[in-house]
Design an enzyme around this catalytic site. Sequence first.
Site, PDB file in Angstrom:
ATOM      1  N   HIS A 164       0.811  -1.223   0.000  1.00  0.00           N
ATOM      2  CA  HIS A 164       0.000   0.000   0.000  1.00  0.00           C
ATOM      3  C   HIS A 164       0.846   1.275   0.000  1.00  0.00           C
ATOM      4  CE1 HIS A 164      -3.415   2.489   0.310  1.00  0.00           C
ATOM      5  NE2 HIS A 164      -4.077   1.899   1.285  1.00  0.00           N
ATOM      6  N   ASN A 385     -11.071  -3.955 -18.144  1.00  0.00           N
ATOM      7  CA  ASN A 385     -11.399  -4.937 -19.186  1.00  0.00           C
ATOM      8  C   ASN A 385     -10.118  -5.398 -19.873  1.00  0.00           C
ATOM      9  OD1 ASN A 385     -12.293  -6.383 -21.386  1.00  0.00           O
ATOM     10  ND2 ASN A 385     -13.355  -4.675 -22.361  1.00  0.00           N
TER      11      ASN A 385
END
Length: 455
Positions: A164, A385
Amino acid sequence: MMSFSVLQVKRLQPELITPAKSTPQETKFLSDIDDQESLRVQIPIIMCYKDNPSLNKNRNPVKAIREALSRALVYYYPLAGRLREGPNRKLVVDCNGEGILFVEASADVTLEQLGDKILPPCPLLEEFLYNFPGSDGIIDCPLLLIQVTCLTCGGFILALRLNHTMCDAAGLLLFLTAIAEMARGAHAPSILPVWERELLFARDPPRITCAHHEYEDVIGHSDGSYASSNQSNMVQRSFYFGAKEMRVLRKQIPPHLISTCSTFDLITACLWKCRTLALNINPKEAVRVSCIVNARGKHNNVRLPLGYYGNAFAFPAAISKAEPLCKNPLGYALELVKKAKATMNEEYLRSVADLLVLRGRPQYSSTGSYLIVSDNTRVGFGDVNFGWGQPVFAGPVKALDLISFYVQHKNNTEDGILVPMCLPSSAMERFQQELERITQEPKEDICNNLRSTSQ
């Protein structure tokens, strides 16, 4: 649904994916927002895709993603490096091109058979994101682990684990979008990445100009709360907020808050109150909730380049004594949440960076009862996608101790929000009871709804 005691996931040996071309060998500094103790964690994300022969023309998802990942790392080459610790534990990125850890896998199961097992808290996470020994450290370890698991239905699951300190959710989305664009044939990312972490360095000289309850220890807290609970006794469960739940909650807030109250605000107020009730906290004890607020965008006036992929958020905290929070109507908690969020602006973020430097990069305070919430419903993971269309589910897969993530989820009939929670097992049962009580439609409303549907 199949028995998951016999689920078999076969993994090949992990490999390091390096940039497809030579990249600069250099050392880069993290920002002072990146380099805080509370971000020295690994965040798991899962993305689940159906087979789509009309789009992918029988391409192999592992091959397509592996190649696109290597090409994307040419632009995002710091992610192929390793974190090193300098004087005073200051983190820097050694851009050595060692690579991202990548795992190819297959499982004898279909997406349909998996059902809601892919949703938070995802009991099968360890199967789809195997923790290879020695890979989960913060220093001198791969900054990303990605496992792509092909399913018997032709679909696949991409699960990843991110250090992170390198990115927040918006920054990770930029990287994933770059991979997806290249997997679909692009030669370069549509948004070029920008490092420029110096934009969020502390000021010279640093100066704390705002109140930061998220980093302050509360006075007079008891030891019987969440902070001292036995970690082995913690359980995870997810809760769904759909149209019915939101309708019931909105009926409980005063008119002057209705037009300015977001879904996130209302769910956060609800969770904070129910959680405090469930933990049986001393009425005089201070309790807090922090809302992670993105610094990007027009509302907070923080000027960052479009391709900036570092951490750019703060988590201002609302604070109250437990007694008024539990006894007052929901509007009390809601007003506190809204006021805390409203403190976030450029000055607040600069003040956070200065505080972190002046106080040795402290973790958020863990005294007393504390909940941190992060809204991931609009990040855009569901739009990534790779050539197989949009994922059927995408987002964080579990709560992290004090931190809960809100994720978009479409059940059989509607779009809603799923919230994983982590609590001691006894408190979890009470939390569920409190949540059911506060989101239960009054009997007269149920009768009215039945009359209207029968007419």
